[in-house]
Design a protein around this motif. Structure first.
Motif, short mmCIF file in Angstrom:
data_model
loop_
_atom_site.label_atom_id
_atom_site.label_comp_id
_atom_site.label_asym_id
_atom_site.label_seq_id
_atom_site.Cartn_x
_atom_site.Cartn_y
_atom_site.Cartn_z
N THR A 173 0.82 -1.22 0.00
CA THR A 173 0.00 0.00 0.00
C THR A 173 0.85 1.26 0.00
N GLY A 174 2.18 1.09 -0.09
CA GLY A 174 3.09 2.24 0.06
C GLY A 174 2.89 3.32 -0.98
N ALA A 175 2.49 2.95 -2.20
CA ALA A 175 2.36 3.94 -3.27
C ALA A 175 0.90 4.26 -3.58
N LEU A 176 -0.02 3.87 -2.68
CA LEU A 176 -1.45 4.02 -2.96
C LEU A 176 -2.08 5.03 -2.01
N ASP A 177 -3.19 5.59 -2.45
CA ASP A 177 -3.98 6.44 -1.55
C ASP A 177 -4.71 5.54 -0.55
N ARG A 178 -5.37 6.19 0.42
CA ARG A 178 -5.98 5.43 1.52
C ARG A 178 -7.04 4.44 1.02
N THR A 179 -7.91 4.92 0.13
CA THR A 179 -9.00 4.06 -0.36
C THR A 179 -8.44 2.86 -1.11
N SER A 180 -7.48 3.10 -2.01
CA SER A 180 -6.89 2.01 -2.78
C SER A 180 -6.13 1.06 -1.87
N GLY A 181 -5.45 1.61 -0.85
CA GLY A 181 -4.72 0.78 0.09
C GLY A 181 -5.64 -0.15 0.86
N GLU A 182 -6.80 0.39 1.31
CA GLU A 182 -7.77 -0.44 2.02
C GLU A 182 -8.27 -1.58 1.13
N GLU A 183 -8.49 -1.27 -0.15
CA GLU A 183 -8.98 -2.28 -1.09
C GLU A 183 -7.96 -3.40 -1.25
N GLU A 189 -6.64 -10.10 2.69
CA GLU A 189 -7.36 -10.85 3.73
C GLU A 189 -8.22 -11.94 3.12
N GLU A 190 -8.86 -11.64 2.00
CA GLU A 190 -9.67 -12.67 1.33
C GLU A 190 -8.80 -13.83 0.85
N LEU A 191 -7.62 -13.50 0.35
CA LEU A 191 -6.72 -14.56 -0.12
C LEU A 191 -6.28 -15.44 1.04
N ASN A 192 -6.04 -14.83 2.19
CA ASN A 192 -5.67 -15.60 3.36
C ASN A 192 -6.83 -16.47 3.84
N ALA A 193 -8.04 -15.92 3.73
CA ALA A 193 -9.21 -16.69 4.12
C ALA A 193 -9.41 -17.91 3.22
N GLU A 194 -8.93 -17.85 1.99
CA GLU A 194 -9.02 -18.99 1.08
C GLU A 194 -8.05 -20.10 1.46
N GLY A 195 -7.12 -19.80 2.35
CA GLY A 195 -6.15 -20.81 2.77
C GLY A 195 -4.73 -20.49 2.36
N ARG A 196 -4.50 -19.36 1.69
CA ARG A 196 -3.16 -19.00 1.26
C ARG A 196 -2.37 -18.38 2.42
N THR A 197 -1.08 -18.61 2.40
CA THR A 197 -0.19 -17.98 3.37
C THR A 197 0.17 -16.60 2.83
N VAL A 198 -0.02 -15.57 3.65
CA VAL A 198 0.23 -14.20 3.22
C VAL A 198 1.29 -13.59 4.13
N VAL A 199 2.36 -13.06 3.52
CA VAL A 199 3.41 -12.39 4.26
C VAL A 199 3.49 -10.95 3.73
N ILE A 200 3.25 -9.98 4.64
CA ILE A 200 3.26 -8.57 4.26
C ILE A 200 4.45 -7.89 4.91
N VAL A 201 5.25 -7.22 4.08
CA VAL A 201 6.37 -6.42 4.59
C VAL A 201 5.92 -4.97 4.61
N VAL A 207 -1.14 -1.07 8.93
CA VAL A 207 -1.19 -2.20 7.99
C VAL A 207 -0.83 -3.49 8.71
N ALA A 208 0.18 -3.43 9.58
CA ALA A 208 0.61 -4.63 10.30
C ALA A 208 -0.49 -5.19 11.18
N LYS A 209 -1.33 -4.32 11.74
CA LYS A 209 -2.40 -4.78 12.62
C LYS A 209 -3.44 -5.63 11.90
N ARG A 210 -3.49 -5.55 10.56
CA ARG A 210 -4.46 -6.35 9.81
C ARG A 210 -4.05 -7.82 9.75
N ALA A 211 -2.76 -8.11 10.07
CA ALA A 211 -2.29 -9.49 10.08
C ALA A 211 -2.55 -10.12 11.44
#
Length: 661
Positions: A173-183, A189-201, A207-211
């Motif tokens: 989300t570093g280069a995005l506005d707030r709305t685009s970053g939230e999207e 989160e949806e990808l993680n809910a599907e069973g995928r492992t998600v690693v966010i740097v 942003v970190a709190k969403r993990a």
């Protein structure tokens, strides 16, 4: 309890900085389970991006152990690491790293290209992913036509193209506005809910709190690893969660499958090379310029050489093809040749009966003043038989040649050449045929005029008159000896063998060798050999220009590699093998040279048309062999001089390439 999906033990990553070494990571111990959503948080320069690069097999640790589903990555070669990136990891970059010459769908499809997926299947999956991310109507737009948020969604679709188990997102989300970053975070989160492992740097605590797990890193070391109070990710309504990946397997495909995938990748490399050339048309044209000039030079030189050779052969043929001229004396400079009287008509009669002889004519000659009315001129009077004209390849322009009866009857019939006609009969009503001329004091009736013919060793402006040799001997010379005998050799006999046979026969008849033979085939071979030598010399110069053009191709391709390191890094990140990168750049170099070769041939053919328009003396004769050889030569140049740049491109470090882009 099985092996964790990702496991790091004592991992270090050091970089050389002059004589010192900087440590980006020092002793990292970390495990990530399948299906987890992890945020790696830290300030700029803390080592978090380096850790992500190692997790995604874009970089190798300097020390320690990194295992993926229990398999040690240090034991994997470059192609096996590429297979992991291609089949099990999906990357989402802060700067998107989309390829500018491809549409949104084309960018999404890139990982599937290297996986060997068929065009129909990857088109369908790319369209499905873009539609899911709300980009269906913009699938044919290029990155420059999309907003930042849309480009990041294309990047996410690309990460999902091969159904990756692990999504690695570097500052998504570093280069995005707030709305685009939230999207974007919602999609992760949806990808993680599907069973995928998600690693966010990220460096952003929000942003970190969403993990569900937050790992803090500072100065290359983990200083905190805690679970957050983020609620479990929930899959969108109607979406069935995919089973979490528990391992990675490098599949062994059948030979048929591998062949089909290799051919598919080759087709795509060709397509990408064409797209790259189209995107940089001026650079491609300038690269081709040396090849175009070199190929055109080679083809034109060969055509000029062949045209010159054919012209020379035509001129020699006009003197009489396959002929031997037997002269009295030992050579042209023999002062006693006029006193030798052993060359007689009987020699010609004997030669006419030999199986290797097609025609024979005795020849006597004298320089005489010829007159018609008030006009007179010096002319060379040639006494010949009726076979002379066939032996010399002389053609009639007007009237006829004299025949056997004229020779046996010592008829006073004359055949004149075009120069004599112009000199004596210019403006004469009715032309020259039928007119009477005085040859010395002997009157003769003109029965024919010959076509203009290439002269031999004298000037083509000489006036020539032909009479039966019996007439010249009896009425002009009063001698039965001959100046020469002309022998036309049969077409199926070597002139060299015929020359040897004539020499033996006449030496036997005369008791000594008091004659010499001029073999016109020797003249032909000498002249054509000289022509070929000159053609070869000029061709070598043209080949040098080709080599210079090839070096130009190599230089431009090396520059192209340096300009496209970001593209190379992206391709490697999504799973391109070294051989894939090598193949693409090599194909591009070959295409540049091959297209340059075709344009060079077209230029050479155009030069031939212009040359024929301005010159009527002779034309360029193009050789199919030289044209095919030129095309093959341009291809070889592309391979030879394109290999080094292509090899350099294939050996770039993915991390360094992405950083330079």
């Amino acid at each position: 309890m099985g092996e964790p999906l990702l496991s790091l033990s004592g991992v270090r990553r050091d970089y050389a900085a002059g004589e010192e070494h900087l440590s980006a990571l020092s002793g990292i111990d970390l495990t990530i389970e399948a299906g987890d959503m992890v945020a790696i948080m830290g300030a700029s320069g803390s080592g978090k991006s380096t850790l992500m690069n190692i997790l995604g097999c874009l970089d190798r640790p300097t020390g320690g152990s990194y295992r993926i589903a229990g398999r040690e990555t240090a034991e994997l070669d470059a192609n096996e690491l590429a297979a992991l990136r291609r089949e099990h990891f999906g990357f989402i970059f802060q700067r998107y790293h989309l390829l500018g010459e491809l549409s949104a769908r084309g960018n999404v499809e890139v990982p599937a290209v290297y996986a060997g997926t068929s065009p129909r299947q990857r088109h369908a999956r790319a369209d499905s992913l873009l539609a899911r991310l709300g980009l269906g109507p913009r699938r044919d737009h290029r990155p420059g036509q999309l907003s930042g948020g849309q480009q990041q969604r294309v990047s996410i679709a690309r990460a999902l193209m091969n159904d990756a188990d692990v999504i690695l997102a570097d500052e998504p989300t570093g280069a995005l506005d707030r709305t685009s970053g939230e999207e974007v975070l919602r999609i992760l989160e949806e990808l993680n809910a599907e069973g995928r492992t998600v690693v966010i740097v990220t460096h952003d605590p929000a942003v970190a709190k969403r993990a569900r797990r937050i790992i803090e890193i500072s100065d290359g070391a983990i200083i905190a690893d805690r679970r957050s109070d983020a609620p479990p990710a929930v899959a969108p309504p109607g979406l069935q969660p995919r089973p979490a990946a528990g391992g990675t397997t490098l599949h062994a495909d059948s030979l048929r499958t591998r062949t089909a995938r290799t051919l598919g990748r080759t087709r795509e490399a060709l397509r990408m090379a064409l797209l790259a050339m189209n995107a940089h048309r001026m650079r491609a044209l300038l690269t081709m310029l040396g090849i175009i000039i070199g190929i055109a030079s080679v083809v034109c030189v060969v055509a000029l050489g062949e045209g010159s050779r054919q012209r020379v052969l035509t001129n020699i043929s006009s003197l009489g093809t396959n002929t031997l001229e037997v002269f009295a004396g030992r050579s042209f400079g023999d002062v006693r040749s006029a006193k030798i009287s052993t060359l007689v008509v009987a020699d010609a009669d004997t030669l006419s009966g030999q199986p290797y002889v097609a025609a024979v004519t005795p020849t006597v000659s004298s320089s005489v003043v010829v007159r018609h009315g008030a006009k007179e001129a010096n002319a060379l009077v040639n006494g010949v038989s009726e076979q002379y004209f066939a032996a010399k390849g002389t053609k009639i322009a007007e009237g006829r040649f004299f025949g056997t009866d004229a020779v046996s009857g010592r008829a006073q019939e004359a055949v004149i050449d075009e120069n004599t006609r112009k000199t004596l009969f210019a403006g004469t009503p009715g032309g020259a045929v039928g007119q009477v001329i005085l040859i010395g004091k002997v009157p003769a009736r003109v029965v024919g005029v010959t076509q203009t013919q290439q002269g031999g060793f004298g000037s083509s402006q000489n006036l020539s008159v032909y009479l039966p040799y019996t007439t010249v001997q009896a009425r002009l010379l009063g001698s039965t000896s001959l100046r020469s005998i002309t022998v036309k050799v049969a077409d199926d006999v070597s002139t060299s063998l015929a020359e040897q046979a004539v020499t033996r026969l006449l030496t036997q008849r005369h008791g000594t060798k008091d004659f010499f033979i001029l073999n016109t085939d020797d003249i032909r071979r000498t002249i054509t050999s000289t022509t070929q030598t000159m053609t070869l010399l000029i061709a070598v110069i043209a080949v040098i220009s080709l080599v210079v053009g090839g070096i130009g191709v190599m230089n431009i391709m090396l520059v192209s590699v340096s300009e496209r390191v970001s593209e190379i890094g992206v391709r490697m990140a999504v799973g391109a093998r070294r051989s894939d990168i090598l193949q693409q750049f090599l194909i591009e170099a070959v295409l540049v040279c091959l297209l340059g070769g075709v344009l060079g041939i077209a230029l050479a053919l155009g030069f031939g048309i212009a040359f024929a328009w301005f010159s009527t003396s002779f034309s360029l004769i193009y050789s199919t062999t030289s044209i095919v050889a030129a095309v093959l030569c341009s291809t070889v140049i592309g391979i030879v001089f394109g290999y080094l740049p292509a090899r350099n491109a294939s050996r770039l470090d993915p991390v360094a390439a992405l950083a330079m882009g």
